[in-house]
Design an enzyme around this catalytic site. Structure first.
Site, PDB file in Angstrom:
ATOM      1  N   CYS A 155      -2.380   5.812   5.662  1.00  0.00           N
ATOM      2  CA  CYS A 155      -3.830   5.873   5.797  1.00  0.00           C
ATOM      3  C   CYS A 155      -4.244   6.202   7.232  1.00  0.00           C
ATOM      4  O   CYS A 155      -3.423   6.199   8.152  1.00  0.00           O
ATOM      5  CB  CYS A 155      -4.415   4.534   5.384  1.00  0.00           C
ATOM      6  SG  CYS A 155      -4.003   3.220   6.535  1.00  0.00           S
TER       7      CYS A 155
ATOM      8  N   CYS B  86      -2.365  -2.657   8.919  1.00  0.00           N
ATOM      9  CA  CYS B  86      -1.823  -1.384   9.426  1.00  0.00           C
ATOM     10  C   CYS B  86      -1.247  -1.579  10.826  1.00  0.00           C
ATOM     11  O   CYS B  86      -0.232  -0.977  11.177  1.00  0.00           O
ATOM     12  CB  CYS B  86      -2.905  -0.308   9.442  1.00  0.00           C
ATOM     13  SG  CYS B  86      -3.695  -0.037   7.849  1.00  0.00           S
TER      14      CYS B  86
ATOM     15  N   ASP C 169       2.312   2.685   2.613  1.00  0.00           N
ATOM     16  CA  ASP C 169       2.375   3.395   3.894  1.00  0.00           C
ATOM     17  C   ASP C 169       3.750   3.196   4.543  1.00  0.00           C
ATOM     18  O   ASP C 169       4.362   2.134   4.404  1.00  0.00           O
ATOM     19  CB  ASP C 169       1.305   2.871   4.856  1.00  0.00           C
ATOM     20  CG  ASP C 169      -0.099   3.323   4.469  1.00  0.00           C
ATOM     21  OD1 ASP C 169      -0.260   3.875   3.373  1.00  0.00           O
ATOM     22  OD2 ASP C 169      -1.030   3.108   5.270  1.00  0.00           O
TER      23      ASP C 169
ATOM     24  N   CYS D 286       0.813  -1.225   0.000  1.00  0.00           N
ATOM     25  CA  CYS D 286       0.000   0.000   0.000  1.00  0.00           C
ATOM     26  C   CYS D 286       0.845   1.273   0.000  1.00  0.00           C
ATOM     27  O   CYS D 286       0.324   2.356  -0.257  1.00  0.00           O
ATOM     28  CB  CYS D 286      -0.928   0.017   1.212  1.00  0.00           C
ATOM     29  SG  CYS D 286      -0.034   0.049   2.774  1.00  0.00           S
TER      30      CYS D 286
HETATM   31 FE1  FES Z   1      -1.532  -0.210   4.299  1.00  0.00          FE
HETATM   32 FE2  FES Z   1      -2.593   1.387   6.127  1.00  0.00          FE
HETATM   33  S1  FES Z   1      -3.411   0.840   4.159  1.00  0.00           S
HETATM   34  S2  FES Z   1      -0.718   0.323   6.252  1.00  0.00           S
END
Ligand code: FES
Length: 145
Positions: free
Chosen positions: A59, A103, A36, A34
Site C-alpha cells: 500500500c 505499515c 504487503d 494485508c
Molecule cells: Fe498492511 Fe500497508 S496495509 S502494510
C-alpha cells in the site's frame, strides 16, 4: 486528505527505491494480514550503513514507511540502526492513520531482519530479544504508538 504531505511525498517520490547489488544484508518480511511485502537492502561499511534501499509490494503507506526507514538508516552506525523503531518511522512521517500504523511496523521488521542477517553473517553479538519483532507476525496488530 487521508494522508499528510510527508506521507504523500514519500509515496509519490520515494527515496532509495530498488535493489543494492552488493548489499551486505537483505531483510524481507510479509504481513500475513494485508499481504504487503517489504524488502530492505543494506550496505554496511566501517560500521555504518553506507546505503539503504527498499523494494515494497504494498500500500501507499508501506511504501512511504519503507522510504522513510531507508532515509533514517543512512549513515547511521549499525548499533543505532538496530534501535530504529516503527514509532520513529511513524513520527518522521508526521503520523500515519491508526489503521495504517502497522505499515511502519512492517518496515521496522524488515530492517531488523536485514540487520539480523548481517549480525549472523559477521558473527556480531546482538540482543535477540530486541529482534523478536522480526518473527512476530502479529506485531503490527498491537501498534501502541
Ligand atoms: Fe498492511 Fe500497508 S496495509 S502494510
Amino acid at each position: 486528505m487521508r494522508y499528510n504531505e510527508v506521507v504523500m511525498d514519500h509515496f509519490m517520490n520515494p527515496c532509495n527505491v530498488g535493489a543494492i547489488d552488493d548489499a551486505d544484508a537483505i531483510g524481507e518480511i510479509g504481513d500475513d494480514g494485508c499481504g504487503d511485502v517489504v524488502k530492505i537492502y543494506l550496505r554496511i561499511e566501517g560500521g555504518r550503513v553506507q546505503a539503504a534501499s527498499f523494494e515494497t509490494l504494498g500500500c501507499a503507506t508501506s511504501i512511504a514507511a519503507s522510504s522513510m526507514a531507508t532515509v533514517l538508516l543512512e549513515h547511521q552506525t549499525w548499533e543505532r540502526a538496530a534501535l530504529l523503531t516503527a514509532a520513529e518511522i511513524n513520527d518522521a512521517l508526521g503520523g500515519l492513520p491508526d489503521d495504517k500504523k502497522h505499515c511502519a511496523v512492517l518496515a521496522e521488521r524488515a530492517v531488523k531482519a536485514a540487520l539480523r542477517q548481517y549480525f549472523m553473517k559477521k558473527q556480531i553479538a546482538y540482543n535477540s530479544d530486541a529482534f523478536a519483532i522480526v518473527d512476530d507476525s502479529d506485531a503490527g496488530e498491537r501498534c501502541d504508538f
